[in-house]
Design an enzyme around this catalytic site. Structure first.
Site, mmCIF file in Angstrom:
data_model
loop_
_atom_site.group_PDB
_atom_site.id
_atom_site.type_symbol
_atom_site.label_atom_id
_atom_site.label_comp_id
_atom_site.label_asym_id
_atom_site.label_seq_id
_atom_site.Cartn_x
_atom_site.Cartn_y
_atom_site.Cartn_z
ATOM 1 N N LYS A 11 10.098 34.164 126.673
ATOM 2 C CA LYS A 11 8.778 33.678 126.254
ATOM 3 C C LYS A 11 7.837 34.832 125.889
ATOM 4 O O LYS A 11 8.151 35.999 126.158
ATOM 5 C CB LYS A 11 8.209 32.815 127.390
ATOM 6 C CG LYS A 11 9.024 31.531 127.634
ATOM 7 C CD LYS A 11 8.490 30.754 128.836
ATOM 8 C CE LYS A 11 9.235 29.438 129.026
ATOM 9 N NZ LYS A 11 8.720 28.697 130.207
ATOM 10 N N TYR A 51 9.533 21.058 123.285
ATOM 11 C CA TYR A 51 9.042 20.593 124.593
ATOM 12 C C TYR A 51 8.615 19.125 124.563
ATOM 13 O O TYR A 51 7.734 18.713 125.326
ATOM 14 C CB TYR A 51 7.884 21.472 125.058
ATOM 15 C CG TYR A 51 8.316 22.765 125.749
ATOM 16 C CD1 TYR A 51 9.247 22.744 126.799
ATOM 17 C CD2 TYR A 51 7.768 23.995 125.382
ATOM 18 C CE1 TYR A 51 9.632 23.915 127.444
ATOM 19 C CE2 TYR A 51 8.147 25.177 126.039
ATOM 20 C CZ TYR A 51 9.073 25.122 127.064
ATOM 21 O OH TYR A 51 9.448 26.283 127.720
HETATM 22 P P1 IDP Z 1 11.879 24.803 133.338
HETATM 23 O O1 IDP Z 1 11.348 25.808 132.321
HETATM 24 O O2 IDP Z 1 12.225 25.487 134.637
HETATM 25 O O3 IDP Z 1 12.987 23.944 132.807
HETATM 26 P P2 IDP Z 1 10.114 22.489 133.045
HETATM 27 O O4 IDP Z 1 9.720 21.571 134.154
HETATM 28 O O5 IDP Z 1 11.068 21.962 132.023
HETATM 29 O O6 IDP Z 1 10.663 23.834 133.708
HETATM 30 O O7 IDP Z 1 8.772 22.935 132.334
HETATM 31 C C1 IDP Z 1 8.813 23.624 131.092
HETATM 32 C C2 IDP Z 1 7.805 24.757 131.118
HETATM 33 O O8 IDP Z 1 6.495 24.210 131.171
HETATM 34 C C3 IDP Z 1 7.893 25.679 132.345
HETATM 35 O O9 IDP Z 1 8.878 26.673 132.222
HETATM 36 C C4 IDP Z 1 6.489 26.260 132.368
HETATM 37 O O10 IDP Z 1 6.356 27.266 131.360
HETATM 38 C C5 IDP Z 1 5.656 25.056 131.949
HETATM 39 N N1 IDP Z 1 5.183 24.295 133.101
HETATM 40 C C6 IDP Z 1 5.856 23.352 133.800
HETATM 41 N N2 IDP Z 1 5.104 22.841 134.799
HETATM 42 C C7 IDP Z 1 3.919 23.481 134.718
HETATM 43 C C8 IDP Z 1 2.704 23.388 135.469
HETATM 44 O O11 IDP Z 1 2.574 22.618 136.432
HETATM 45 N N3 IDP Z 1 1.694 24.235 135.075
HETATM 46 C C9 IDP Z 1 1.798 25.081 134.026
HETATM 47 N N4 IDP Z 1 2.929 25.192 133.293
HETATM 48 C C10 IDP Z 1 3.966 24.405 133.639
#
Ligand code: IDP
Ligand code: MG
Length: 151
Positions: A11, A51
């Protein structure tokens, strides 16, 4: 276990903090083969498709700003159990809870700047690879150490 492919995105914070070599090196040393890699800028449109599963969540808009904020490095990694191994190497989504020894646990502090994305399943990997790479951008080659990576 059969060789499989996974999609990884370093990222914008990984690029800005000059961590790309460190992270790619971890995958290479583990035995995962880089079969595609490029630097690009994620557009709003690509970010929304990539996303899509998070659309409507409270962190969606901050996530769009984050992922489009600077260049990223996209890659396809290949190896036995690549999807699960990469997820374990990344650590928990919230870097604050990620175990030491994982990429997020060693290199990041918060959930909103967690340096890396990796596919969560073989199906996601297929979808994400096709979003970022054309078939002819993926290289087929043998790594010289391959015979030493499995029994
Ligand atoms: P992952 O990247 O571990 O698969 P996901 O739940 O798919 O996690 O979420 C995608 C991305 O969204 C995360 O990597 C992070 O960058 C962002 N994200 C997820 N949850 C939050 C949050 O509660 N606050 C801020 N960013 C978040
Ligand atoms: Mg995810």
């Amino acid at each position: 276990m059969a060789a499989e492919r996974t999609f990884v995105l370093l990222k914008p914070d990984a690029v800005q903090r000059a961590l790309t070599g460190e992270i790619v090196g971890r995958f290479e040393r583990r035995g995962l083969k880089v079969v595609a890699m490029k630097m690009l800028r994620v557009t709003r449109s690509l970010g929304e498709t990539y996303y899509a599963e998070h659309k409507g969540k409270p962190f969606f808009e901050p996530l769009m700003s984050y992922i489009t904020s600077g260049p990223v490095v996209a890659m396809v990694l290949e190896g036995d159990g690549a999807v699960a191994s990469v997820r374990r190497m990344m650590g928990k989504t919230n870097s604050a809870e990620a175990e030491p020894g994982t990429i997020r646990g060693d290199l990041a502090l918060t959930i909103g700047r967690n340096v890396i994305h990796g596919s969560d399943s073989a199906e996601s990997a297929k979808r994400e690879i096709s979003l970022f790479f054309k078939a002819d951008e993926i290289q087929a080659y043998a790594r010289i150490d391959e015979a030493w990576l499995r029994e």
